[in-house]
Scaffold this active site. Structure first.
Site, short mmCIF file in Angstrom:
data_model
loop_
_atom_site.label_atom_id
_atom_site.label_comp_id
_atom_site.label_asym_id
_atom_site.label_seq_id
_atom_site.Cartn_x
_atom_site.Cartn_y
_atom_site.Cartn_z
N THR A 134 0.93 -1.20 0.03
CA THR A 134 -0.04 0.07 0.07
C THR A 134 0.83 1.24 -0.02
O THR A 134 2.00 1.17 0.41
CB THR A 134 -0.79 0.17 1.39
N ASP A 135 0.22 2.50 -0.50
CA ASP A 135 1.00 3.64 -0.30
C ASP A 135 0.98 4.09 1.23
O ASP A 135 1.85 4.95 1.35
CB ASP A 135 0.35 4.78 -1.25
N GLU A 136 0.42 3.56 2.01
CA GLU A 136 0.31 4.17 3.46
C GLU A 136 1.69 4.08 3.95
O GLU A 136 1.99 4.67 4.96
CB GLU A 136 -0.88 3.32 4.26
N TYR A 160 -1.61 -0.37 11.16
CA TYR A 160 -1.77 -1.32 9.70
C TYR A 160 -0.68 -1.03 8.68
O TYR A 160 -0.11 -1.77 8.31
CB TYR A 160 -3.15 -0.78 9.00
N LYS A 164 2.42 -3.55 7.15
CA LYS A 164 2.69 -3.82 6.03
C LYS A 164 3.98 -3.31 5.54
O LYS A 164 4.70 -4.06 4.77
CB LYS A 164 1.65 -2.73 5.04
#
Ligand code: NAD
Ligand code: DAU
Length: 362
Positions: A134-136, A160, A164
């Site tokens: 993810t970009d997060e 989260y 990741k």
């Protein structure tokens, strides 16, 4: 590549990837490996479940022994790994589950794949471990015109995104240490059919339909970069087949929206499609306490993927959001089965056994 495991294939993005691969590659055996947590729903795959090149296996990615056996039994050549705990709000309440599944689960898959592939005469030749991230993991951007590139330093903020980020590091470590052919991609926010209605867009569509309040976190000024889920699935197909080993690719459609603006578009679209006066449900907007550590802005630079592999998003946002709203309104039964909890009863009938989880083996 003949035998491919797609983890998390009963979830939102995974179901689109499974559908694309099963329909596009009849010569491949596609194994959908999913634990069927609250987020997994086999109704997402009703249209392809009887195809001869499709198989569903209920398994926890943390179950090393079971996955190692599956690698052997099915002679797995490729893994496309999407299974994860994916909702930021849940990670704030229950970080341990995120560390277990996202970090230990990914490590367990890596180790089982390593042991199996290294036992073969051809070793890693023709094999691939593709990890969907993810970009997060890049953290949060200011409200300016900067973008996340593949070189942006990792700076995750939520449990989260920390989980990741950790799994991404393990995947790269398996390439750098053991020579495993890995690829990592980092995508922006997805929207489209079959998304679990805890996420902004399906939650709000359902609430508008039932004229329930729409909880906007903080001032609604946070920015997200939205990509239609089928475009993500097409990117995964392109990268799985043509991406360079050990590379990272960012995936996004250059489509930034302030939350409150996208919410207004969703309200007006639902109103129009339900035959209500456009905008009559704007008064459902309810500002609530902000998410803890709420990242201000995400925005992806996907020029590398576009230049090197020729992928491009196919849908304009206006078209994508119209299609999405229409899908949720046309599939009330799918939504109602989730909100009533009925979809989970179906699993209990089909899969009576509980899933043992064994520790990771060396
Ligand atoms: P989702 O929550 O809809 O689906 C996750 C799936 O994984 C479910 O089917 C669930 O049953 C399964 N699963 C969870 N824990 C498992 C376990 N221990 N063993 C086996 N299966 C398990 O998630 P999603 O939104 O489809 O996201 C899929 C992947 O894409 C995730 O890795 C996520 O981090 C990543 N991603 C999501 C987005 C997005 O906008 N949704 C954007 C970028 C990246
Ligand atoms: O950026 C990619 C990520 O996008 C994925 O990695 C995650 O798995 C996925 O869940 C998504 O994370 P977000 O937190 O951005 O998505 P969510 O739909 O939860 O929220 C989108 C924005 O809307 C965010 O700024 C929080 C806000 N929001 C969300 C909900 C559920 C609200 O204002 N109210 C809400 O009720």
């Amino acid at each position: 590549m003949k035998n491919i495991v797609i983890t998390g294939g009963a979830g939102f993005i995974g179901s689109h990837v499974v559908r694309l691969f099963v329909n596009k590659y009849p010569e491949y055996k596609i194994i959908n490996l999913d634990k069927l947590t609250y987020a997994g729903n086999l109704a997402n795959l009703k249209d392809i479940e009887d195809k001869p090149n499709y198989k569903f296996v209920r398994m926890d990615i943390c179950d090393f022994d079971a996955f190692y056996k599956l690698m052997q039994d099915e002679q797995i050549d490729g893994i496309i790994h999407l299974a994860a705990e994916s909702h930021v709000d849940r990670s704030i309440k229950d970080p341990f589950t995120f560390a277990r599944t996202n970090v230990m689960g990914t490590l367990s898959l890596l180790q089982a794949a390593k042991l199996y592939w290294e036992s073969l005469p051809e070793k890693y030749e023709g094999k691939r471990f593709y990890h969907i991230s993810t970009d997060e993991v890049y953290g949060a951007l200011e409200f300016d015109d900067t973008l996340f590139t593949e070189e942006t330093k990792y700076n995750p903020h939520s449990p989260y995104s920390a989980s990741k980020a950790s799994s991404d590091h393990f995947v790269r470590a398996y390439h750098d240490t053991y020579g495993m052919p890995t690829i990592v991609t980092n995508c922006s926010n997805n929207y489209g059919p079959y998304q679990f209605p805890e996420k902004l867009i399906p939650l709000f569509i359902n609430n508008i339909r039932h004229r329930k309040p729409l909880p906007v976190y903080g001032k609604g000024e946070n920015v997200r970069d939205w990509l239609y889920v089928e475009d993500h699935a097409r990117a995964i197909d392109t990268i799985f087949h043509n991406g360079k080993i050990a590379e990272t690719y960012n995936i996004g459609g250059f489509n930034e929206w302030k939350n409150i603006d996208i919410i207004k578009v969703v309200i007006k679209t639902v109103d129009r499609l339900l035959g209500r006066a456009e905008g009559e449900d704007l008064d459902l907007i309810t500002y609530v306490t902000d998410r803890l550590g709420h990242d201000a802005r995400y925005a992806i630079d996907s020029r590398k993927l576009q230049a090197e592999l020729g992928w491009e998003p196919s849908l304009q946002f206006e078209e994508g959001i119209e299609k999405t709203v229409r899908w949720y309104l046309d599939n009330e039964e799918w939504m109602d089965n989730i909100t009533s909890g009925d979809y989970e009863k179906y699993y209990d009938e089909m899969y009576a056994t509980s899933l043992p989880v064994r520790p990771l083996k060396q």
